[in-house]
Write an enzyme that holds these catalytic residues in place. Structure first.
Site, PDB file in Angstrom:
ATOM      1  CB  SER A  12      -0.925   0.020   1.226  1.00 41.14           C
ATOM      2  OG  SER A  12      -0.171   0.219   2.394  1.00 41.14           O
ATOM      3  N   GLY A  14       5.169   3.152   0.600  1.00 38.71           N
ATOM      4  CA  GLY A  14       6.603   3.050   0.826  1.00 38.71           C
ATOM      5  C   GLY A  14       7.321   2.058  -0.078  1.00 38.71           C
ATOM      6  CB  SER A 133      16.419  -7.707   7.270  1.00 37.79           C
ATOM      7  OG  SER A 133      17.022  -7.492   8.520  1.00 37.79           O
ATOM      8  CE1 TYR A 147      11.116  -2.759  12.024  1.00 37.66           C
ATOM      9  CE2 TYR A 147      13.260  -1.754  12.418  1.00 37.66           C
ATOM     10  CZ  TYR A 147      12.288  -2.195  11.547  1.00 37.66           C
ATOM     11  OH  TYR A 147      12.492  -2.094  10.183  1.00 37.66           O
ATOM     12  CE  LYS A 151      11.974  -5.372   9.699  1.00 36.78           C
ATOM     13  NZ  LYS A 151      11.227  -5.890   8.549  1.00 36.78           N
ATOM     14  CB  THR A 182       8.497   4.634   3.770  1.00 35.48           C
ATOM     15  OG1 THR A 182       8.899   4.267   5.098  1.00 35.48           O
ATOM     16  CG2 THR A 182       9.535   4.160   2.781  1.00 35.48           C
TER      17      THR A 182
HETATM   18  N1  LIG Z   1      11.538   3.050   5.940  1.00 34.27           N
HETATM   19  C1  LIG Z   1      12.626   2.644   6.555  1.00 34.27           C
HETATM   20  O1  LIG Z   1      13.429   3.468   7.017  1.00 34.27           O
HETATM   21  C2  LIG Z   1      12.921   1.172   6.681  1.00 34.27           C
HETATM   22  C3  LIG Z   1      14.229   0.802   7.019  1.00 34.27           C
HETATM   23  C4  LIG Z   1      14.530  -0.544   7.155  1.00 34.27           C
HETATM   24  C5  LIG Z   1      13.559  -1.505   6.939  1.00 34.27           C
HETATM   25  N2  LIG Z   1      12.287  -1.125   6.605  1.00 34.27           N
HETATM   26  C6  LIG Z   1      11.288  -2.202   6.426  1.00 34.27           C
HETATM   27  O2  LIG Z   1      10.672  -2.043   5.157  1.00 34.27           O
HETATM   28  C7  LIG Z   1       9.367  -2.639   5.179  1.00 34.27           C
HETATM   29  C8  LIG Z   1       8.365  -1.688   4.550  1.00 34.27           C
HETATM   30  O3  LIG Z   1       8.271  -0.526   5.344  1.00 34.27           O
HETATM   31  P1  LIG Z   1       8.153   0.939   4.717  1.00 34.27           P
HETATM   32  O4  LIG Z   1       9.346   1.684   5.115  1.00 34.27           O
HETATM   33  O5  LIG Z   1       7.777   0.883   3.293  1.00 34.27           O
HETATM   34  O6  LIG Z   1       6.961   1.518   5.602  1.00 34.27           O
HETATM   35  P2  LIG Z   1       5.427   1.857   5.240  1.00 34.27           P
HETATM   36  O7  LIG Z   1       5.369   2.870   4.166  1.00 34.27           O
HETATM   37  O8  LIG Z   1       4.819   2.154   6.542  1.00 34.27           O
HETATM   38  O9  LIG Z   1       4.863   0.480   4.667  1.00 34.27           O
HETATM   39  C9  LIG Z   1       4.595  -0.609   5.508  1.00 34.27           C
HETATM   40  C10 LIG Z   1       3.647  -1.530   4.800  1.00 34.27           C
HETATM   41  O10 LIG Z   1       3.433  -2.686   5.622  1.00 34.27           O
HETATM   42  C11 LIG Z   1       2.030  -2.887   5.684  1.00 34.27           C
HETATM   43  N3  LIG Z   1       1.605  -3.665   6.853  1.00 34.27           N
HETATM   44  C12 LIG Z   1       1.783  -3.403   8.164  1.00 34.27           C
HETATM   45  N4  LIG Z   1       1.212  -4.371   8.906  1.00 34.27           N
HETATM   46  C13 LIG Z   1       0.657  -5.265   8.034  1.00 34.27           C
HETATM   47  C14 LIG Z   1      -0.077  -6.467   8.172  1.00 34.27           C
HETATM   48  N5  LIG Z   1      -0.397  -6.970   9.375  1.00 34.27           N
HETATM   49  N6  LIG Z   1      -0.464  -7.125   7.045  1.00 34.27           N
HETATM   50  C15 LIG Z   1      -0.167  -6.635   5.818  1.00 34.27           C
HETATM   51  N7  LIG Z   1       0.485  -5.490   5.624  1.00 34.27           N
HETATM   52  C16 LIG Z   1       0.900  -4.821   6.724  1.00 34.27           C
HETATM   53  C17 LIG Z   1       1.417  -1.506   5.662  1.00 34.27           C
HETATM   54  O11 LIG Z   1       0.060  -1.603   5.320  1.00 34.27           O
HETATM   55  P3  LIG Z   1      -1.087  -0.549   5.779  1.00 34.27           P
HETATM   56  O12 LIG Z   1      -1.079   0.540   4.737  1.00 34.27           O
HETATM   57  O13 LIG Z   1      -2.334  -1.353   5.778  1.00 34.27           O
HETATM   58  O14 LIG Z   1      -0.697  -0.047   7.142  1.00 34.27           O
HETATM   59  C18 LIG Z   1       2.286  -0.895   4.551  1.00 34.27           C
HETATM   60  O15 LIG Z   1       1.834  -1.322   3.292  1.00 34.27           O
HETATM   61  C19 LIG Z   1       9.084  -2.982   6.641  1.00 34.27           C
HETATM   62  O16 LIG Z   1       9.293  -4.364   6.830  1.00 34.27           O
HETATM   63  C20 LIG Z   1      10.123  -2.171   7.408  1.00 34.27           C
HETATM   64  O17 LIG Z   1      10.464  -2.767   8.627  1.00 34.27           O
HETATM   65  C21 LIG Z   1      11.953   0.192   6.482  1.00 34.27           C
END
Ligand SMILES: NC(=O)c1ccc[n+]([C@@H]2O[C@H](COP(=O)([O-])OP(=O)(O)OC[C@H]3O[C@@H](n4cnc5c(N)ncnc54)[C@H](OP(=O)(O)O)[C@@H]3O)[C@@H](O)[C@H]2O)c1
Length: 272
Positions: A12, A14, A133, A147, A151, A182
């Protein structure tokens, strides 16, 4: 050559959304799963994308949806476990429910999807599983305690599966982003607030302030989408793919320097 097909969770926003768009630009077909399928109208109009409702915390829905997507797509080459969020705050104040929810989404969500796909990928005799991760899967950061744990668990699982799935020609990969622009530090952030008497106020103020600043200088999301594509298409035994300059630099520093040294510097920067 047949069209490559991918399945992704958390599409949805990021990283998930950017990855769907990147793969489609590369000519791939994508099963994009998200909790609320109507949340992203532009995805619905995108050709090469099939949209499915999926909450990775719902075991039954994961099992049924994986079968359905496989049937609709014909086959799937790459499975991307992206859904996740970050809980943040003093560990002492985290409720058991908050801890369980964090693990249920970031770790168990990944477990459920992999287990649902394994019989299909084994029968196909090929596949790549990519788990999102983080640098927080390699290094501990204050207030990211649960968190971090989720991970680190994803990292351990993936490293073990490397050996188990190798005989079936199924590769596993970890993509490890640093701070990325994101919803992670916005809508998706789950803050655990500690009552004043526990004594974490100064630490929380300093650390959260530092993280907010850090996210203001975060890298763009397409850096991760490109890394996921690389992890999906490269041959060989490499498991870990740091995503973005910040992650690459920090993980290199971690490799080259004694842990105690890096911890002392981090302490000087982060703690009051
Ligand atoms: N951004 C960073 O700095 C960063 C750094 C390292 C790792 N990551 C990892 O990257 C991944 C994506 O995160 P992002 O940064 O893109 O953040 P984001 O924009 O908040 O996206 C997170 C996504 O996960 C979905 N989600 C959360 N809980 C869920 C569930 N129970 N079932 C299905 N979907 C679910 C959210 O859906 P909804 O729209 O329904 O809430 C959203 O689509 C995560 O695993 C995060 O830990 C992010």
């Amino acid at each position: 050559m047949s069209i490559k097909k991918a399945f992704i969770t958390g599409a949805s926003s990021g990283i998930g959304l950017a990855t769907v768009q990147h793969l489609v630009e590369k000519g791939w077909e994508v099963a994009a799963t998200l909790r609320r399928p109507d949340a992203v109208p532009e995805l619905q109009q995108q050709s090469g994308v099939r949209i499915y409702a999926l909450d990775v915390c719902d075991s039954q829905q994961v099992k049924e949806l994986v079968q359905q997507a496989w049937q609709d797509m014909g086959h799937i080459d790459v499975v991307i476990n992206n859904a996740g969020y970050g809980a943040i705050g003093p560990f002492e104040a985290a409720s058991e429910e908050a801890v369980a929810r964090q693990m249920d989404t970031n770790y168990m969500g990944t477990v459920r999807v992999i287990q649902a796909f394994l019989p299909l990928l084994k029968a196909q005799k090929s596949g790549v599983i990519i788990n999102l991760s983080s640098i927080a899967g390699r290094l501990g950061f204050p207030l990211y305690n649960i968190y971090n744990a989720s991970k680190f668990a994803v990292e351990g699982l993936t490293e073990s599966l490397y050996y188990e799935l190798h005989p079936f020609n199924i590769a596993v990969r970890l993509v490890e982003p640093g701070p990325i622009k994101t919803e992670f530090n916005g809508r998706s952030k789950q803050e655990v607030v500690a009552p004043d008497h526990l004594g974490y106020e100064a630490l929380t103020t300093k650390v959260l302030g530092f993280y907010d600043q850090m996210f203001q200088h975060a890298e763009e999301v397409d850096v991760v989408a490109r890394t996921i594509y690389r992890a999906a298409t490269r041959k060989g035994s490499r498991i870990r793919y740091p995503a973005g300059r910040n992650a690459q630099l920090l993980l290199l520093l971690n490799k080259l320097t004694p842990g105690a040294w890096l911890r002392r510097i981090s302490r000087a920067i982060l703690l009051p």
